[in-house]
Design a protein around this motif. Sequence first.
Motif: not given
Ligand SMILES: *Cc1c(COP(=O)(O)O)cnc(C)c1O
Length: 433
Positions: A106-107, A353, A299, A380-381, A138, A247-251
């Motif tokens: 998703f990044k 994830h 991630a 997310t991936a 990612d 993870g970092n809670f941005g999404n």
């Molecule tokens: C970065 C990532 C996350 C976590 O997203 P955050 O925005 O950091 O919470 C979850 N799953 C995958 C596959 C990622 O690459």
Amino acid sequence: MKYYSLNGHPKEVNFEEAVLESMAPDKGLFFPKKINPLPDSVLNQFHEMPREEIAYEAIKQFVDENIPEKELKRIIKETLSFDFPIVPIHDHIYSLELFHGPTLAFKDVGARFMARCLGYFNQKNTKKVTVLVATSGDTGGAVADGFYKVPGVDVVILYPKGKVSDLQERQLTTLGENISAIEIEGSFDDCQDLVKQAFLDFELKAALGLTSANSINVARWLPQMFYYIFALQQFKNKDVIFSVPSGNFGNICAGMMAQQLGFPIKHFIAANNENNVVHRYLSSEKYEPKATISTISNAMDVGNPSNFIRIQTLYKNFPTLQKYLSGATYNDSETKQILLEVKEKYHYLMDTHGAIGYLGLREYLSETQDTSSIGIFLETAHPVKFNTVIEPIIKQTIKIPESLQKLITKEKKTDLCKKDFEELKQVLLKQKK
Ligand SMILES: *Cc1c(COP(=O)(O)O)cnc(C)c1O
């Protein structure tokens, strides 16, 4: 639109400054001073609007006059050059697949949007910019791809040694050109700390023209609203719950911004691996970060998530936070088990994830005995990014898409550095020469 520092620094900045500076002088994250809900005329008909148009409506107040309408629309169009399918899994549970972009996570959305904003701002600057970014896996690949050969921008990626998957590492270390990578002997949190320190180092900042492409950067963070809105377009007049592997809670925080704009989201689930500081906080009201634990959902191996302060700011107080956000936490063996179960029962292969997101959602729906809401977990991936972990679980090989195939034979190029700021600084200054 002005942004202010969540650490209280009095200086306010516009979108362009927030993007270029990434973080306030007091290390605070930038946050919009005001969030205006969209007018009813938009909210009542967004289900029928073209993707690009609704994305423009959602983000325009945050960019404001810093990028003209025509340019912003072009940036959005180029950012969203792939699909965001919703796949029914069973009952009222759906997967929102966010891995159809160039680096299969998703990044790509945030990285592509930010790269294009920076490209636009750079047209009038003669000075080179260096994007310094920490990755738990990612982000690095997405940023490398998004910024590859963007004129006037160099990218340096810090990643924790031995803690990203082989394919992820190849995405960071094989492109060359304006992209370079540094392996840090430490965790993702150490990488993130080094980035933050670099921003506070005047000499380094001036020499490199530093900015960051982590989700602390508003241009990386905010466009992640888009796909929540695209998902909602498909479920008119339904209650929708999103489960976000975090993870970092941005999404997840970007999804909450969409909610603030007035898009109908009933509840969020932050699904964690064993790095579960937020989950613990939601039950105890005590925020106690711990050292990062390495897991098979790497991630999300973040001990002290940067964006949580934005979430606290959005919901203002603990009861409101609890109303809109639940936590979930699973260990590696639970992750493996659910991944296999869903594969066998529903013929759907999740990545490690997404599996945590799915399980968090399923347990929440069953605990709250909710049989009417639509539950959407963010996938997310692409599972292939974690093939070395997933293949032994499902006892099958996962086909590597052609776009990644070519990475396998390329040579990895990286510098090695201790988790020591002075050493990193020397490496960065040397790369610059
Ligand atoms: C970065 C990532 C996350 C976590 O997203 P955050 O925005 O950091 O919470 C979850 N799953 C995958 C596959 C990622 O690459």
